[in-house]
Design a protein around this motif. Structure first.
Motif, PDB file in Angstrom:
ATOM      1  N   LYS A 118       0.841  -1.204   0.000  1.00 16.30           N
ATOM      2  CA  LYS A 118       0.000   0.000   0.000  1.00 16.30           C
ATOM      3  C   LYS A 118       0.882   1.263   0.000  1.00 16.30           C
ATOM      4  O   LYS A 118       0.646   2.205  -0.764  1.00 16.30           O
ATOM      5  N   SER A 119       1.915   1.250   0.834  1.00 15.46           N
ATOM      6  CA  SER A 119       2.717   2.473   0.880  1.00 15.46           C
ATOM      7  C   SER A 119       3.628   2.598  -0.345  1.00 15.46           C
ATOM      8  O   SER A 119       3.886   3.704  -0.823  1.00 15.46           O
ATOM      9  N   GLY A 120       4.057   1.479  -0.898  1.00 11.99           N
ATOM     10  CA  GLY A 120       4.840   1.525  -2.159  1.00 11.99           C
ATOM     11  C   GLY A 120       4.003   2.121  -3.291  1.00 11.99           C
ATOM     12  O   GLY A 120       4.479   2.946  -4.085  1.00 11.99           O
ATOM     13  N   ILE A 121       2.740   1.718  -3.351  1.00 12.49           N
ATOM     14  CA  ILE A 121       1.840   2.245  -4.393  1.00 12.49           C
ATOM     15  C   ILE A 121       1.621   3.743  -4.167  1.00 12.49           C
ATOM     16  O   ILE A 121       1.681   4.546  -5.107  1.00 12.49           O
ATOM     17  N   LYS A 122       1.407   4.105  -2.906  1.00 15.22           N
ATOM     18  CA  LYS A 122       1.147   5.524  -2.584  1.00 15.22           C
ATOM     19  C   LYS A 122       2.318   6.394  -3.054  1.00 15.22           C
ATOM     20  O   LYS A 122       2.124   7.411  -3.732  1.00 15.22           O
ATOM     21  N   ASP A 123       3.538   5.978  -2.706  1.00 12.93           N
ATOM     22  CA  ASP A 123       4.724   6.759  -3.112  1.00 12.93           C
ATOM     23  C   ASP A 123       4.806   6.890  -4.627  1.00 12.93           C
ATOM     24  O   ASP A 123       5.051   7.968  -5.157  1.00 12.93           O
ATOM     25  N   SER A 124       4.611   5.774  -5.299  1.00 15.54           N
ATOM     26  CA  SER A 124       4.736   5.813  -6.761  1.00 15.54           C
ATOM     27  C   SER A 124       3.685   6.713  -7.388  1.00 15.54           C
ATOM     28  O   SER A 124       3.972   7.441  -8.333  1.00 15.54           O
TER      29      SER A 124
END
Ligand code: AMP
Ligand code: MG
Length: 388
Positions: free
Chosen positions: A223-229
């Motif tokens: 979830k946080s990897g997607i948010k950053d990207s």
């Protein structure tokens, strides 16, 4: 679940905003024009010689040589009937030249020139404007610049070109079992190869991945990897974790990031668990983890969007209808993209069609579409997607 054509239409119909930029000519390969280019002058700009030889005035076999013009010279010679001038390829032909004779077909004695044959009117003269007239459109908006295109634009004297920006691409691979090539893997682990294949596939079509991340099957981490990207990318490509297993967290992580599903699951083989979503002007593909599935989904679905996001008129990989080399029966109840090899104008469907099997794809050069439960007879045409 959607059908292949519905999925493709959903991608095609997305409204996109593409920004433009001015780039140096030498840095324009693969970019698409954001406005048409017309010729600022006639091409060629002046009548010039197509050969090293002699510019001639008149139709005869004997001439008097009165001078010389080299490429780049501002020719001031004016020929009269029976006169010739030594000339070189690309040089401006003297006024009143009726033809150029290549030097191999001439002999010279003093200032006398003798021809094997009398010249034909206009022979070996490239006429002013024969390729392009001033003001003529050379390239339409959306033309994707090739090496020859760069040459053409340069020959028009244009040093800076207005193009559409290319999309920023991020790639996230997911999976606890994955280790990078070069590292000793343990029992149960496999090598992470999709990021390499997908990155190269982007590059093959003139796109590049700005960032690659490998994330464990951990909901919060994904979830946080997607948010950053999503903050910096135009298109996010994920691999793995989009199926229905207990560790497949990608879909939920996308939803919790506010990504809106455009479709999920396509009735096809391979690549059924394919997801496409959007959040404002950001697009997301979540591709199945199986190596052959993810790469075929790239060619069939991701590439059309990359072209659209780069302002190109191109729609996807090139396609050809070609005859199949042997009878083939697609036993699957789903329409299939089969790994195949085109050789000598015939298509051979390769062994090793499993979703995880990428060897056949690596050795082949095409994906062939064959509908569900369909038999094709030797010699019948099939729809080929040319992938290399
Ligand atoms: P998944 O879609 O995550 O269920 O993965 C399906 C299959 O693809 C599994 O066998 C995974 O081990 C494999 N796989 C997933 N991601 C990758 C990857 N990045 N490189 C190679 N194989 C992968
Ligand atoms: Mg997985």
């Amino acid at each position: 679940m959607v059908q292949i054509n519905e999925a493709l239409k959903i991608i095609r119909d997305q409204q996109v905003q593409v920004k433009t930029e001015i780039r140096e000519l030498s840095d324009c390969l693969g970019y698409s024009l954001s406005k048409e280019i017309s010729a600022p002058f006639d091409m060629p700009a002046f009548d010039n010689s197509a050969m090293d030889g002699y510019a001639l005035c008149g139709i005869s076999r004997e001439f008097k040589i009165i001078g010389e013009v080299a490429a780049g010279d501002e020719s001031r010679i004016r020929l009269r009937e029976g006169e010739a001038a030594r000339i070189f390829t690309g040089a401006k032909v003297p006024e009143n030249s009726s033809a150029v004779m290549m030097q191999e077909k001439t002999t010279v004695s003093g200032n006398k020139l003798f021809l094997e044959q009398p010249p034909k009117q206009g022979q070996s003269i490239r006429k002013k404007g024969e390729e392009l007239k001033k003001g003529e459109v050379v390239f339409e908006k959306g033309y994707t610049i090739t090496p020859a295109g760069i040459g053409m634009i340069g020959s028009l004297g244009i040093a800076k070109v207005e193009v559409f920006k290319k999309p920023v691409i991020h790639l996230i691979t997911t999976g606890n079992e994955l280790v990078k090539p070069g590292i000793q893997k343990k029992e149960g682990q496999i090598y992470e190869s999709n990021s390499y294949a997908l990155h190269s596939a982007c590059e093959d079509f003139g796109f590049s991945c700005k960032e690659k991340k490998q994330i464990q099957d951990d909901f919060e981490a994904i979830k946080s990897g997607i948010k950053d990207s999503l903050e910096t990318t135009d298109i996010l490509i994920l691999s793995g974790g989009i199926s229905v297993g207990d560790y497949d967290f990608v879909k939920q992580a996308l939803e919790e990031n506010g990504v809106q599903e455009q479709f999920y699951k396509v009735f096809q083989k391979p690549g059924k668990p394919l997801y496409f979503g959007r959040k404002e002007n950001k697009f997301v593909f979540a591709l199945p983890g199986n190596p052959a599935s993810s790469l075929s989904c790239f060619y069939i679905y991701v590439l059309p969007l990359l072209y659209k996001l780069s302002g190109s008129v191109k729609k996807g990989v090139d396609r050809l209808n070609l005859p199949i080399a042997k009878d083939y029966e697609n036993k699957s109840d789903r329409p299939s993209f089969l790994k195949a090899n085109i050789q000598n104008g015939f298509v051979e469907i390769l062994d090793g069609q499993g979703s995880s099997m990428i060897k056949s794809m690596a050795l082949g050069n095409a994906l062939v579409f064959i509908d569900a439960t369909t038999s094709v007879k030797k010699g019948e045409d099939v729809d080929c997607y040319l992938i290399s």
